[in-house]
Design an enzyme around this catalytic site. Structure first.
Site, PDB file in Angstrom:
ATOM      1  N   LYS A  65      -6.708  16.620   7.045  1.00 37.18           N
ATOM      2  CA  LYS A  65      -6.009  17.107   5.739  1.00 37.18           C
ATOM      3  C   LYS A  65      -5.718  15.996   4.613  1.00 37.18           C
ATOM      4  O   LYS A  65      -5.751  15.799   3.900  1.00 37.18           O
ATOM      5  CB  LYS A  65      -5.325  17.762   5.527  1.00 37.18           C
ATOM      6  CG  LYS A  65      -5.387  19.638   5.770  1.00 37.18           C
ATOM      7  CD  LYS A  65      -4.128  20.758   6.291  1.00 37.18           C
ATOM      8  CE  LYS A  65      -4.636  21.492   6.877  1.00 37.18           C
ATOM      9  NZ  LYS A  65      -3.427  22.308   8.314  1.00 37.18           N
ATOM     10  N   GLN A 109       2.807  23.211   8.948  1.00 38.80           N
ATOM     11  CA  GLN A 109       1.504  22.960   9.494  1.00 38.80           C
ATOM     12  C   GLN A 109       1.625  24.104  10.810  1.00 38.80           C
ATOM     13  O   GLN A 109       3.260  23.875  11.934  1.00 38.80           O
ATOM     14  CB  GLN A 109       1.073  21.822  10.619  1.00 38.80           C
ATOM     15  CG  GLN A 109      -0.248  22.276  11.631  1.00 38.80           C
ATOM     16  CD  GLN A 109      -1.449  22.881  10.487  1.00 38.80           C
ATOM     17  OE1 GLN A 109      -1.769  21.709   9.754  1.00 38.80           O
ATOM     18  NE2 GLN A 109      -2.464  23.889  11.551  1.00 38.80           N
ATOM     19  N   ASP A 132      -0.188  26.765   0.969  1.00 34.90           N
ATOM     20  CA  ASP A 132      -0.842  27.797   1.750  1.00 34.90           C
ATOM     21  C   ASP A 132      -1.037  29.492   1.141  1.00 34.90           C
ATOM     22  O   ASP A 132      -1.549  30.184   2.052  1.00 34.90           O
ATOM     23  CB  ASP A 132       0.044  27.441   2.894  1.00 34.90           C
ATOM     24  CG  ASP A 132      -0.464  26.563   3.911  1.00 34.90           C
ATOM     25  OD1 ASP A 132      -2.264  26.740   4.222  1.00 34.90           O
ATOM     26  OD2 ASP A 132      -0.007  26.486   5.424  1.00 34.90           O
TER      27      ASP A 132
END
Ligand code: NDP
Length: 308
Positions: A65, A109, A132
């Site tokens: 990422k 994460q 997200d």
């Protein structure tokens, strides 16, 4: 017709939907939009990624990422915290990132270590920076048709479907899986495209029969090759979200990755199908960058660039 690079499946007539190629092209368009934002408005979209602990898969994702964020011309802020980090410390960091004007997207994460309540952390992220799309505010906005930040994997699936099929209005869509991160938002997105949507799960009766109704079949289950060729309506478009690593000891498997769909059988029947790897997987990070760009534009009240 599709701008996606397509090929005939070796085993059947289905077009192979090239998610890897589509994601690369999308990242290219995001990079151009970022360059325009910098030149015209002097702003650089920034993505902060928080990793707690040393889960090897999470480390790979976070590295990838960060690399792709920089390649798109965005600012990347990585925060690596020890596995023993307390919830209080993590919430303090999230509050700092919420307040930081250089940060337009925040991604924590998952999974988080056991001492941390993931739901509390996700709820603490500013919904406007929730790239997200897991915050209940964004889930609610998606469900009620308001502008939202949409979870990256289902958003990637939708972009591939639009590219493959064009207008989805009226099509029968079956989503197998009802998780908050894939199945449910996928169903909402397809409903938003005016598909007739069925969500199937582990308690669904006659799953093969339900799948055979689908013009669009999305499999997000986490069971290797569960969806068989004879579950697929001839000509259907099949999106395989599953990422399953077969055990190395399995004969001929050598630890290879497979999806939730038995690819060779399905490609005999389907009209188009995503492979694993190289289908949905690469779209997830590309859509994370797209969401960061969207969040940055919204933060400044600028129009969002059309990316497809
Ligand atoms: P979850 O485990 O959260 O959800 C799985 C869903 O599948 C559940 O709704 C479950 O039903 C359903 N299910 C399980 N077994 C069956 C069965 N036998 N028949 C019908 N339905 C069943 O998984 P995720 O949604 O997080 O992920 C799904 C897959 O997608 C995984 O392989 C994951 O690795 C992959 N994935 C890939 C991503 C990518 O970037 N390409 C990103 C995210 C996930 P129930 O609710 O009834 O238990």
């Amino acid at each position: 017709m599709s701008e996606t690079t397509t090929a005939q499946a070796a085993t059947g007539g289905a077009r192979i939907i090239d998610g890897k190629g589509f994601a690369a092209a999308l990242r290219g368009r995001i990079g151009e939009a970022v360059a325009r934002l910098k030149a015209e408005h002097g702003m650089t979209p920034g993505l902060a990624v928080v990793l707690v602990g040393e889960d090897p898969a999470s480390q790979v994702y976070v590295r990838s990422k960060g690399k792709q964020t920089l390649e798109a011309g965005m600012a990347s802020f990585e925060h690596r915290l020890e596995a023993s980090t307390s919830q209080e410390t993590l919430l303090k960091l999230v509050a700092e990132l919420n307040a930081d004007p250089a940060v337009h997207g925040i991604l924590v994460q998952l999974p988080l270590p056991g001492q941390i309540d993931s739901a509390a952390v996700l709820a603490a992220i500013d919904p406007a920076k929730d790239v997200d799309g897991f915050h209940v505010i964004n889930a609610g906005r998606l469900a009620t048709g308001q502008p939202a930040l949409v979870p990256c994997t289902p958003l990637g699936c939708l972009l591939l479907l639009r590219d493959t099929l064009g207008d989805l209005t009226g099509l029968e869509a079956v989503v197998v899986g009802r998780s908050n991160i894939v199945g449910k938002p996928m169903a909402q997105l397809l409903l938003g495209e005016s598909c007739t949507v069925t969500v199937a799960h582990s308690r669904t009766r006659d799953l093969p029969g339900v799948c055979r109704r689908a013009d669009i079949l999305v499999a997000a289950v986490g069971r290797p090759e569960m969806v068989r060729g004879d579950w697929i309506r001839p000509g259907a478009t099949v999106i395989d979200v599953g990422i399953n690593r077969l055990p190395p000891e399995q004969e001929g498997a050598k630890g290879r990755l497979v999806g939730d769909v038995a690819f060779a059988e399905a490609a005999e029947v389907a009209g188009a199908i995503t492979p694993v790897p190289g289908g949905v997987g690469p779209m997830t990070i590309a859509c994370l960058l797209a969401n960061t760009l969207t969040a940055a534009c919204r933060a400044r009240g600028l129009p969002e660039p059309a990316l497809i």
